[in-house]
Motif scaffolding. Structure first.
Motif: not given
Lengths: 371, 371
Positions: A261-289
């Protein structure tokens, strides 16, 4: 006072206040301890687009993109929704990286080696010939320094990337003639991306890279002589067995291909911390899945290819594999010498492999050879 | 009007309204579309306890529990915090299941086979002798019917479980004599849990299960003659090389051991939908993370054991493995015949393995044997 009306109004006031990500308890971070035992979050919502290099809903890959978007939506309670576009729907498959860089889409879903023309070192982050299995590669990504290097190569492009799946060991490809020696690969026009293509070129073939969706037609009408794609599940889905007779293993060129997954850094940085964490951890779960998905479905798809479609399954002869291995190592060393970042990444991978391979040998490899 | 003060008041009003999970836009679900393009969430916070069967912060296992708690906290923005307890801190290691059932703790972190005295079929959900590698097992869990069966066996206990890590193929164990024939295992008092222990019993040994933290002392003072624990990273951490001379491979009894999170179903059901999703997806991400951790660190730990501690590494002789395999299959079939749920689970596993193994053989196994 009507509480329902009151809190609704408050909700709107909260939303109005989110230009600077001000939360319901009034501070400037996305998530906050309000100091009274309760917490509050930004009420701001985000609508993202995810462009992909796959046909919409394609098994494993397209469905993996859907899954990633779905879990981000669910975990965020709808605060961050991600709309998935199949390859060509918003941008062509191989323009995914550019679209994410520009911000046309906030996320992309594809394979790192598709961008090697722009970033040579990117090819190390999907599949490296004769290198690592999926399990070994994930160890390198998360605990072996791989992730830091991955972030480093994309940083100049304003992109953050994460592995979001793995196909496992791929298949060697579809051919209309038997491969009995390396000479049989010479002059062959074959779809094979990344380092695999460089290796084919070195031994005298002509590699091309075309999007998955165009493979069947290209193979059937003779635009290409041969193709590798992924493995039984995906190759069955494209009906490649209708356009070629021989199905070769193993996928020496992609022993455990990571998708990204590629993510636009500016869009990512505009997210609040909990949503940033959700995106990063979702990537790891998707990797397993996705890896689990390929593991589970490749077996039954292989069975179908052999039993229902009479595919002729063939191993590459050992001496062909030995020559391909020699050419692969030469290609990798040459690129490491020619491109600084490639050198840095290949050095890291080699150091890691020196430790992980002896473990594989007495662990999973020893076990499967004797079970 | 001071907006900061206003939204703070609203936040408290929102919190006061959460007895029935009423959100900031006044409806009854944990997450809600407010109908005006914004969303709102329950402000209710939850504080959970996680009891574990591992020493606090133990590499891979204890740190895996910490990681799971950490990502739940981060993704929820602090709405759901999980405090981790090492084995014995709140309840003894082997009382984790009971503690989660009672609600003493909302979550547990351990291994399913520790509960086989209570639920015979649970042993199938951690490690099955001569069965699956970690990658294959994850395919079964997520895409092969395993998860549904896992949920079914724990349902009568009010517990929901998810895989949250995998050690990869384990090691065969630590012995103070060479194992040259099955006779050398006879009469041996060895720590080996789950089906592995049943197999040892069948060939004339005496299996015991004791918590990891007690292993070194038990081996050193002769309470046990031999022990298996996990693999190089964990065995090095406990210093088992100081209490035994020979380190055997492969871990025929645990070729890819899944670790588990148990969750009190009532506590889980009390969460709003987004937090439920966060817990479930965090488990999947933790599964990937721990497996990667073991993959990356086992190699360097093996190197240390051999180079710095002069451990004598030995493979079990092939005829010993063949006899252990025969005994393993007999144990598994016997349990499947004696216990209905075990029969159901073993039937599912066998059907899945019939499809996945031919794929492993031409995929990752073929590749690693020729790279």
């Amino acid at each position: 006072m009507d509480r329902r009306k009151f809190v609704k109004t408050a909700g709107i006031a909260g939303l109005a206040g989110t230009a600077g990500l001000i939360t319901a308890c009034g501070n400037q971070s996305g998530t906050a301890d309000c100091g009274d035992g309760s917490t509050a979050r930004s009420e701001e919502t985000f609508e993202w687009k995810m462009v992909t290099t796959w046909p919409r809903d394609f098994p494993g890959l397209g469905t993996g993109a859907n899954y990633l978007a779905q879990i981000i939506g669910e975990m965020s309670g709808g605060r961050l929704t991600v709309k998935v576009y199949g390859g060509g729907e918003l941008v062509p498959p191989f323009e995914v990286f550019d679209a994410v860089q520009r911000g046309t889409a906030e996320m992309g879903h594809g394979g790192a080696y598709y961008w090697k023309g722009k970033i040579p070192a990117s090819a190390f982050f999907s599949g490296v010939p004769f290198a690592m299995t999926a399990s070994e590669l994930n160890g390198w990504y998360y605990y072996g320094g791989g992730m830091e290097l991955y972030h480093e190569i994309y940083k100049p492009f304003g992109i953050i990337a994460y592995p979001i799946g793995n196909s496992g060991t791929q298949m060697g490809g579809w051919f209309n003639k038997e491969i009995n020696s390396v000479d049989d690969l010479k002059g062959l026009k074959m779809r094979i991306p990344g380092f695999g293509g460089e290796v084919l070129k070195r031994i005298g073939g002509t590699p091309v890279n075309i999007p998955g969706a165009e493979l069947f037609t290209a193979l059937q009408n003779g635009t290409i002589d041969a193709t590798e794609w992924v493995g039984p599940m995906n190759d069955l889905a494209f009906g490649l067995f209708r356009a070629a007779k021989y199905y070769y293993y193993p996928g020496w060129h992609e022993p455990g291909t990571a998708l990204e997954a590629t993510i636009n850094a500016e869009a990512f940085n505009a997210l609040p911390a909990d949503l940033q964490s959700i995106v990063v951890i979702a990537c790891k779960a998707a990797n397993m899945d996705m890896f689990a998905h390929f593991e589970a479905r490749n077996g039954e798809s292989l069975e179908k290819l052999l039993d229902e479609h009479a595919v002729e399954l063939r191993p590459f002869p050992d001496d062909v594999l030995a020559e391909l291995k020699g050419a692969s190592l030469a290609v990798l060393e040459d690129q490491a010498a020619a491109d600084e970042m490639s050198g840095k990444v290949w050095t890291s991978m080699k150091a890691y492999m020196e430790q992980v391979r002896p473990w594989t040998e007495i662990g999973s490899q020893y076990f499967v050879n004797r079970r």
